[in-house]
Design a protein around this motif. Structure first.
Motif, short mmCIF file in Angstrom:
data_model
loop_
_atom_site.label_atom_id
_atom_site.label_comp_id
_atom_site.label_asym_id
_atom_site.label_seq_id
_atom_site.Cartn_x
_atom_site.Cartn_y
_atom_site.Cartn_z
N LEU A 126 0.73 -1.23 0.09
CA LEU A 126 -0.02 -0.10 -0.10
C LEU A 126 0.76 1.31 0.08
N THR A 127 1.80 1.22 0.90
CA THR A 127 2.47 2.54 0.96
C THR A 127 3.68 2.58 -0.30
N GLY A 128 4.47 1.65 -0.55
CA GLY A 128 5.40 1.49 -1.41
C GLY A 128 5.09 1.36 -3.12
N VAL A 129 4.01 0.59 -3.42
CA VAL A 129 3.70 0.37 -4.63
C VAL A 129 2.44 1.20 -4.90
N LYS A 130 1.46 1.23 -4.24
CA LYS A 130 -0.06 1.91 -4.35
C LYS A 130 0.14 3.24 -4.12
N HIS A 131 1.14 3.75 -3.39
CA HIS A 131 1.30 5.13 -3.00
C HIS A 131 0.17 5.62 -2.27
N THR A 132 -0.56 4.89 -1.49
CA THR A 132 -1.80 5.40 -0.55
C THR A 132 -1.46 6.60 0.20
N LYS A 133 -2.45 7.46 0.25
CA LYS A 133 -2.19 8.80 0.75
C LYS A 133 -2.84 8.59 2.23
N HIS A 134 -3.77 7.88 2.31
CA HIS A 134 -4.35 8.03 3.73
C HIS A 134 -4.57 6.38 4.07
N LEU A 135 -3.93 5.87 5.10
CA LEU A 135 -3.90 4.62 5.53
C LEU A 135 -4.49 4.20 6.96
N ILE A 136 -5.29 3.34 7.05
CA ILE A 136 -6.05 2.93 8.38
C ILE A 136 -5.64 1.44 8.58
N LEU A 137 -5.11 1.21 9.43
CA LEU A 137 -5.01 -0.45 9.87
C LEU A 137 -5.52 -0.58 11.42
N ARG A 138 -6.47 -1.49 11.52
CA ARG A 138 -7.16 -1.71 12.51
C ARG A 138 -7.25 -3.12 12.85
N ARG A 139 -6.67 -3.69 14.07
CA ARG A 139 -6.52 -4.92 14.40
C ARG A 139 -7.67 -5.15 15.33
N HIS A 140 -8.20 -6.40 14.89
CA HIS A 140 -9.56 -6.99 16.04
C HIS A 140 -9.23 -8.18 16.65
N GLY A 141 -9.88 -8.50 17.69
CA GLY A 141 -9.72 -9.78 18.39
C GLY A 141 -10.44 -9.95 19.52
N LEU A 142 -10.43 -11.17 19.99
CA LEU A 142 -11.12 -11.33 21.60
C LEU A 142 -10.24 -10.59 22.75
N MET A 143 -11.27 -10.40 23.74
CA MET A 143 -10.57 -10.00 24.76
C MET A 143 -9.31 -10.39 25.49
N ASN A 144 -9.26 -11.74 25.30
CA ASN A 144 -8.17 -12.32 25.76
C ASN A 144 -6.92 -12.58 24.92
N GLN A 145 -7.08 -11.86 23.64
CA GLN A 145 -5.95 -12.09 22.73
C GLN A 145 -5.21 -10.99 22.86
N ILE A 146 -3.72 -11.31 22.66
CA ILE A 146 -2.79 -10.32 23.10
C ILE A 146 -2.84 -9.28 21.84
N LEU A 147 -2.37 -8.20 21.85
CA LEU A 147 -2.25 -7.06 20.84
C LEU A 147 -1.23 -7.81 20.01
N GLU A 148 -1.47 -7.02 18.62
CA GLU A 148 -0.27 -7.65 17.52
C GLU A 148 0.85 -6.89 17.44
N LEU A 149 1.80 -7.28 17.38
CA LEU A 149 3.19 -6.68 17.27
C LEU A 149 3.30 -6.09 15.71
N ILE A 150 3.78 -4.73 15.89
CA ILE A 150 4.22 -4.19 14.77
C ILE A 150 5.78 -4.23 14.52
N ASP A 151 6.26 -5.08 13.58
CA ASP A 151 7.67 -5.13 13.80
C ASP A 151 8.08 -5.05 12.18
N LEU A 152 7.79 -3.84 11.47
CA LEU A 152 7.93 -3.66 10.04
C LEU A 152 9.46 -3.28 9.98
N PRO A 153 9.72 -3.21 8.60
CA PRO A 153 11.09 -2.96 8.36
C PRO A 153 11.19 -1.34 8.35
N SER A 154 12.50 -0.92 8.39
CA SER A 154 12.66 0.59 8.58
C SER A 154 12.12 1.25 7.59
#
Length: 461
Positions: A126-154
């Motif tokens: 989305l950022t490198g190829v599609k050149h998106t201007k506005h990006l929204i990323l939303r993770r959903h899950g059960l209450m007992n599920q841990i948050l998702e780790l963002i470990d993206l490249p520099s």
């Protein structure tokens, strides 16, 4: 009419094929003959899933959806959060195909997903190829599920086209993905966790061009203050947990919103922003509630104000109560209209305090064909101002000079029943003659109070 025919045809699971005309009896496919721009307008009324399905209608429609400027991909519409990882992976793969098959640049993209392994793939595409201007990323899950780790490249979010980024319910391991983010003008971090506050400080230091900043963040342990040092920031909304204070230095800041879940004490919050000079604040109401300080700007285009109307309305919907401090020049029509828009956001009738500082510089660079107070009163005859269900327990007015504009606003708040308990008026330091005129104006306001408003008192202080 074209859209109605299109919707009917899709609901009947028919192709958008030839249509019979009354005059010739021949079949003509009117919709498919429309130019792409018009077809894209039709598709913009559909969900992304519905738009993609049109590719099977005919050869003419096969690639139209691929030029849409907005995509909304929601995994929740296909599966629920309890599905196994392999099922979530298959759905995520389908979402990836939609992104990869899209042609050209994207104005905006919203992805709602359950925990999966595709976040890096989506972001890079989305950022490198599609050149998106506005990006929204939303993770959903059960209450007992841990948050998702963002470990993206520099530098993952440093592409020049990306100006707005919103992240929901993730863990930031490092700040590397935000390196060199001079492109970002809007950053929203909702329910974001980091091991220590230094991660957030490095993220903010890498984004010097921010004009809008929304922070709902927490740390695993207390490790020092959050530092927000930005010369062009216009709007700051903040809620934090497990943070040893906040230091804000922003000379251009017009709007500050502090959420009711704000965990810092008054002495732990250091604000250096000369445009926000108010007497009331988050700590003075005696209760923990959302507080907003807004120095209304006369700038023709103000990204902070536009974001305020969208973002703050959501904040107020989830707040149990709120208070507002606003600084306004009633001789400036643009500021008067913005004040009206701000007050119209309060639809739950739950404001505890409203503080109004009347600007006294009255320096304007535009001619006015109509006095603002006349405009206020004319609009008030069409619909209540601010709104019928809006009410506030106490109104504080500072720098009250008794002008027609100020009297019009104050009397409007009384006649509409907006102010319930107290209207406290503080005058400017003026001559004895002017003070007498102000006292006369206050007496007129007191005369507006009806028997049904027996709780209401109007005082000078």
């Amino acid at each position: 009419s074209q859209l109605s025919v299109f919707s009917f045809s899709m609901s009947k699971k028919q192709s958008l094929g030839p249509m019979e005309t009354p005059s010739s009896g021949k079949s003509v496919d009117w919709i498919s003959k429309l130019p792409n721009d018009v077809l894209l307008m039709i598709l913009s009324r559909l969900t992304t899933e519905e738009a993609v399905r049109t590719c099977v209608v005919s050869k003419r429609w096969e690639h139209v959806w691929k030029h849409m400027s907005h995509l909304v991909l929601d995994m929740r519409k296909i599966i629920n959060s309890r599905e196994m990882l392999d099922v979530r992976h298959r759905v995520a793969t389908l979402m990836t195909k939609v992104i990869n098959n899209h042609r050209g640049h994207l104005e905006s993209c919203v992805i709602d997903h359950y925990p999966c392994t595709m976040l890096n793939t989506w972001t890079q595409s989305l950022t490198g190829v599609k050149h998106t201007k506005h990006l929204i990323l939303r993770r959903h899950g059960l209450m007992n599920q841990i948050l998702e780790l963002i470990d993206l490249p520099s530098d993952s979010f440093s592409y020049p086209s990306l100006t707005s980024l919103s992240l929901h319910e993730y863990i930031l391991k490092t700040s590397h993905s935000f390196n060199n983010c001079q492109n970002l003008k809007t950053l929203k971090l909702h329910c974001i966790l980091a091991s220590e506050v230094g991660v957030f400080n490095r993220v903010l230091a890498s984004c010097p061009s921010l004009e809008v900043l929304v922070l709902d963040i927490s740390c695993s342990k207390k490790s020092g203050p959050l530092k927000i040092d930005n010369n062009i920031l216009k709007l700051l909304q903040v809620s934090c947990d497990e943070i040893d204070g906040i230091q804000v230095s922003s000379p251009s800041l017009h709007i500050l919103a502090i959420d009711q879940d704000f965990s810092c004490g008054r002495d732990e919050f250091v604000l250096t922003s000369p445009r926000l000079q108010f007497y009331r604040n988050f700590w003075l109401t005696g209760t923990s509630l959302t507080h907003i300080s807004y120095n209304i700007s006369q700038e023709e285009k103000n990204s902070g104000h536009e974001e305020f109307l969208v973002n703050t309305s959501e904040l107020l919907r989830i707040s149990l109560a709120a208070s507002l401090s606003v600084s306004v020049d009633l001789l400036n029509p643009r500021e008067v209209e913005r004040l009206r828009q701000v007050l119209l956001l309060w639809t739950r009738g739950l404001m505890v305090e409203l503080e109004i500082l009347f600007k006294n510089n009255n320096a304007h660079g535009e001619e006015k064909d109509e006095s603002p107070q006349k405009k206020l009163l004319e609009e008030n005859s069409k619909e209540p101002f601010p709104i019928a269900v809006f009410s506030v327990e106490t109104v504080w007015m500072h720098n009250f000079s008794g002008s027609e504009e100020e009297f019009a606003l104050a009397s409007c708040l009384i006649r509409q029943g907006t102010v319930v308990k107290k209207m406290m008026i503080k005058t400017t330091s003026l001559s004895a003659r002017k003070k007498m005129e102000i006292e006369t104006a206050v007496a007129k306001l007191q005369a507006l109070v009806t028997k049904s408003q027996w709780q209401l008192t109007i005082e000078c202080f």
